[in-house]
Design a protein around this motif. Structure first.
Motif, PDB file in Angstrom:
ATOM      1  N   HIS A 106       0.813  -1.213   0.000  1.00 29.60           N
ATOM      2  CA  HIS A 106       0.000   0.000   0.000  1.00 29.60           C
ATOM      3  C   HIS A 106       0.847   1.264   0.000  1.00 29.60           C
ATOM      4  O   HIS A 106       0.395   2.329  -0.426  1.00 29.60           O
ATOM      5  CB  HIS A 106      -0.931   0.017   1.214  1.00 29.60           C
ATOM      6  N   TYR A 107       2.071   1.162   0.481  1.00 32.92           N
ATOM      7  CA  TYR A 107       2.929   2.340   0.610  1.00 32.92           C
ATOM      8  C   TYR A 107       4.176   2.226  -0.256  1.00 32.92           C
ATOM      9  O   TYR A 107       5.157   2.914  -0.036  1.00 32.92           O
ATOM     10  CB  TYR A 107       3.322   2.539   2.074  1.00 32.92           C
ATOM     11  N   GLY A 108       4.155   1.360  -1.250  1.00 30.43           N
ATOM     12  CA  GLY A 108       5.313   1.163  -2.109  1.00 30.43           C
ATOM     13  C   GLY A 108       5.716  -0.295  -2.151  1.00 30.43           C
ATOM     14  O   GLY A 108       5.029  -1.162  -1.611  1.00 30.43           O
ATOM     15  N   GLY A 109       6.842  -0.556  -2.794  1.00 29.82           N
ATOM     16  CA  GLY A 109       7.296  -1.932  -2.943  1.00 29.82           C
ATOM     17  C   GLY A 109       7.819  -2.532  -1.651  1.00 29.82           C
ATOM     18  O   GLY A 109       8.399  -1.844  -0.815  1.00 29.82           O
ATOM     19  N   ILE A 110       7.609  -3.828  -1.499  1.00 28.42           N
ATOM     20  CA  ILE A 110       8.140  -4.592  -0.368  1.00 28.42           C
ATOM     21  C   ILE A 110       9.075  -5.654  -0.933  1.00 28.42           C
ATOM     22  O   ILE A 110       8.736  -6.334  -1.904  1.00 28.42           O
ATOM     23  CB  ILE A 110       7.011  -5.266   0.424  1.00 28.42           C
ATOM     24  N   GLN A 111      10.251  -5.788  -0.365  1.00 30.81           N
ATOM     25  CA  GLN A 111      11.207  -6.809  -0.789  1.00 30.81           C
ATOM     26  C   GLN A 111      11.292  -7.900   0.278  1.00 30.81           C
ATOM     27  O   GLN A 111      11.742  -7.643   1.394  1.00 30.81           O
ATOM     28  CB  GLN A 111      12.584  -6.199  -1.037  1.00 30.81           C
ATOM     29  N   VAL A 112      10.840  -9.084  -0.093  1.00 26.11           N
ATOM     30  CA  VAL A 112      10.793 -10.214   0.840  1.00 26.11           C
ATOM     31  C   VAL A 112      11.777 -11.288   0.383  1.00 26.11           C
ATOM     32  O   VAL A 112      11.644 -11.841  -0.711  1.00 26.11           O
ATOM     33  CB  VAL A 112       9.370 -10.803   0.921  1.00 26.11           C
ATOM     34  N   PHE A 113      12.761 -11.587   1.232  1.00 27.44           N
ATOM     35  CA  PHE A 113      13.766 -12.596   0.934  1.00 27.44           C
ATOM     36  C   PHE A 113      13.557 -13.842   1.782  1.00 27.44           C
ATOM     37  O   PHE A 113      13.163 -13.758   2.949  1.00 27.44           O
ATOM     38  CB  PHE A 113      15.178 -12.055   1.212  1.00 27.44           C
ATOM     39  N   LEU A 114      13.837 -14.988   1.163  1.00 29.00           N
ATOM     40  CA  LEU A 114      13.832 -16.262   1.875  1.00 29.00           C
ATOM     41  C   LEU A 114      15.180 -16.942   1.679  1.00 29.00           C
ATOM     42  O   LEU A 114      15.732 -16.942   0.582  1.00 29.00           O
ATOM     43  CB  LEU A 114      12.731 -17.182   1.341  1.00 29.00           C
ATOM     44  N   ALA A 115      15.688 -17.533   2.735  1.00 30.10           N
ATOM     45  CA  ALA A 115      16.851 -18.413   2.660  1.00 30.10           C
ATOM     46  C   ALA A 115      16.338 -19.819   2.942  1.00 30.10           C
ATOM     47  O   ALA A 115      15.639 -20.044   3.931  1.00 30.10           O
ATOM     48  CB  ALA A 115      17.903 -18.011   3.693  1.00 30.10           C
ATOM     49  N   ALA A 116      16.632 -20.748   2.048  1.00 27.91           N
ATOM     50  CA  ALA A 116      16.109 -22.113   2.174  1.00 27.91           C
ATOM     51  C   ALA A 116      17.216 -23.129   1.948  1.00 27.91           C
ATOM     52  O   ALA A 116      18.204 -22.854   1.253  1.00 27.91           O
ATOM     53  CB  ALA A 116      14.982 -22.347   1.176  1.00 27.91           C
ATOM     54  N   ASN A 117      17.051 -24.318   2.530  1.00 27.50           N
ATOM     55  CA  ASN A 117      18.032 -25.375   2.304  1.00 27.50           C
ATOM     56  C   ASN A 117      17.648 -26.187   1.067  1.00 27.50           C
ATOM     57  O   ASN A 117      16.676 -25.882   0.379  1.00 27.50           O
ATOM     58  CB  ASN A 117      18.186 -26.265   3.544  1.00 27.50           C
ATOM     59  N   GLN A 118      18.405 -27.251   0.789  1.00 27.63           N
ATOM     60  CA  GLN A 118      18.163 -28.036  -0.421  1.00 27.63           C
ATOM     61  C   GLN A 118      16.848 -28.805  -0.378  1.00 27.63           C
ATOM     62  O   GLN A 118      16.346 -29.250  -1.412  1.00 27.63           O
ATOM     63  CB  GLN A 118      19.320 -29.005  -0.649  1.00 27.63           C
ATOM     64  N   ASP A 119      16.295 -28.965   0.814  1.00 25.05           N
ATOM     65  CA  ASP A 119      15.010 -29.649   0.955  1.00 25.05           C
ATOM     66  C   ASP A 119      13.833 -28.692   0.846  1.00 25.05           C
ATOM     67  O   ASP A 119      12.685 -29.082   1.092  1.00 25.05           O
ATOM     68  CB  ASP A 119      14.954 -30.387   2.294  1.00 25.05           C
ATOM     69  N   GLY A 120      14.111 -27.436   0.500  1.00 25.19           N
ATOM     70  CA  GLY A 120      13.039 -26.465   0.342  1.00 25.19           C
ATOM     71  C   GLY A 120      12.486 -25.934   1.648  1.00 25.19           C
ATOM     72  O   GLY A 120      11.400 -25.340   1.670  1.00 25.19           O
ATOM     73  N   ILE A 121      13.219 -26.118   2.741  1.00 24.79           N
ATOM     74  CA  ILE A 121      12.772 -25.660   4.059  1.00 24.79           C
ATOM     75  C   ILE A 121      13.323 -24.262   4.328  1.00 24.79           C
ATOM     76  O   ILE A 121      14.535 -24.026   4.202  1.00 24.79           O
ATOM     77  CB  ILE A 121      13.241 -26.618   5.169  1.00 24.79           C
ATOM     78  N   ILE A 122      12.455 -23.350   4.699  1.00 26.42           N
ATOM     79  CA  ILE A 122      12.877 -21.977   4.990  1.00 26.42           C
ATOM     80  C   ILE A 122      13.786 -21.950   6.213  1.00 26.42           C
ATOM     81  O   ILE A 122      13.441 -22.468   7.271  1.00 26.42           O
ATOM     82  CB  ILE A 122      11.657 -21.062   5.220  1.00 26.42           C
ATOM     83  N   GLN A 123      14.949 -21.327   6.052  1.00 22.65           N
ATOM     84  CA  GLN A 123      15.892 -21.155   7.156  1.00 22.65           C
ATOM     85  C   GLN A 123      15.820 -19.745   7.750  1.00 22.65           C
ATOM     86  O   GLN A 123      16.046 -19.552   8.939  1.00 22.65           O
ATOM     87  CB  GLN A 123      17.320 -21.419   6.663  1.00 22.65           C
ATOM     88  N   ASN A 124      15.510 -18.788   6.888  1.00 22.90           N
ATOM     89  CA  ASN A 124      15.403 -17.403   7.330  1.00 22.90           C
ATOM     90  C   ASN A 124      14.416 -16.638   6.462  1.00 22.90           C
ATOM     91  O   ASN A 124      14.294 -16.898   5.256  1.00 22.90           O
ATOM     92  CB  ASN A 124      16.764 -16.699   7.263  1.00 22.90           C
ATOM     93  N   PHE A 125      13.724 -15.708   7.098  1.00 26.67           N
ATOM     94  CA  PHE A 125      12.791 -14.799   6.422  1.00 26.67           C
ATOM     95  C   PHE A 125      13.285 -13.390   6.682  1.00 26.67           C
ATOM     96  O   PHE A 125      13.621 -13.036   7.818  1.00 26.67           O
ATOM     97  CB  PHE A 125      11.389 -15.006   7.006  1.00 26.67           C
ATOM     98  N   TYR A 126      13.350 -12.573   5.614  1.00 29.29           N
ATOM     99  CA  TYR A 126      13.959 -11.254   5.761  1.00 29.29           C
ATOM    100  C   TYR A 126      13.252 -10.237   4.887  1.00 29.29           C
ATOM    101  O   TYR A 126      13.132 -10.425   3.681  1.00 29.29           O
ATOM    102  CB  TYR A 126      15.439 -11.356   5.374  1.00 29.29           C
ATOM    103  N   ILE A 127      12.728  -9.168   5.499  1.00 33.09           N
ATOM    104  CA  ILE A 127      12.160  -8.056   4.744  1.00 33.09           C
ATOM    105  C   ILE A 127      13.259  -7.011   4.588  1.00 33.09           C
ATOM    106  O   ILE A 127      13.658  -6.369   5.553  1.00 33.09           O
ATOM    107  CB  ILE A 127      10.935  -7.454   5.446  1.00 33.09           C
TER     108      ILE A 127
END
Length: 205
Positions: A106-127
């Motif tokens: 609503h107030y502009g772009g949001i950049q959402v990053f995910l770090a995941a392992n080889q099994d597709g499991i999220i290790q970190n979430f970062y805005i």
């Protein structure tokens, strides 16, 4: 005549800037720092750039939209937007991936990053970027830590059009805030793109 030429060149410059903006991907601001932060044991990383247009065009876009449960719209979701995929190594072994998406807020772009392992499991979430007045809520560890250990399978039934009523895995005291659903949509989109471009549809055929 000279004035018309100047106006033409100015208009051309604005057009080029708009076009470049529309095709802008989502890169880590400081990849050397961030890769080490997300994967402390990493020794190196490689960067690759892909887009929907070159990998499958309209057919691929339709498949991605079907999985997402929503249409791609706006400058952040055109077929030629480049997606930056970071492959993380410990010596010669691949230990994970990092990928970010731009999501319209609503107030502009949001950049959402995910770090995941080889099994597709999220290790970190970062805005990385968010201009909303409630940005602090979503960057707080109490919220962001809930994404750890989730995978694409946890988001398959999440429907962005029906918002939070269809998703119970992430809790927050301000669920009625539209930013909540916008972030969840970005995460699901991110995982779908990672599965397509990094994992060869391993987690969602």
């Amino acid at each position: 005549m000279k004035r018309n030429k100047i106006l033409y060149l100015f208009g051309l410059l604005v057009f080029v800037q708009i076009h470049l903006y529309a095709a802008t991907g989502c890169d880590l601001n400081d990849p050397d720092r961030d890769v080490k932060r997300f994967f402390p044991n990493s020794t190196s990383y490689k960067t690759a750039y892909v887009n929907i247009k070159s990998k499958g065009g309209t057919k691929l876009l339709n498949a991605i939209e079907t999985k997402l449960g929503d249409k791609f719209t706006g400058a952040y979701e055109t077929m030629d937007v480049p997606y930056t995929m970071y492959t993380i190594y410990k010596n010669k072994e691949v230990i994970g991936y990092i990928h970010g998406v731009n999501q319209k807020g609503h107030y502009g772009g949001i950049q959402v990053f995910l770090a995941a392992n080889q099994d597709g499991i999220i290790q970190n979430f970062y805005i990385q970027k968010m201009t909303s007045p409630t940005a602090k809520l979503w960057r707080d560890n109490k919220f962001s830590s809930q994404f750890k250990n989730l995978s694409l399978n946890d988001f398959k039934d999440y429907d962005p059009k029906h918002k939070i009523e269809s998703f119970k895995n992430i809790k927050h005291s301000d669920k009625n805030n539209d930013d909540f659903n916008i972030i969840l949509r970005a995460v699901k989109k991110n995982l779908i793109l990672m599965d397509e471009f990094l994992w060869n549809n391993k987690f969602w055929k």
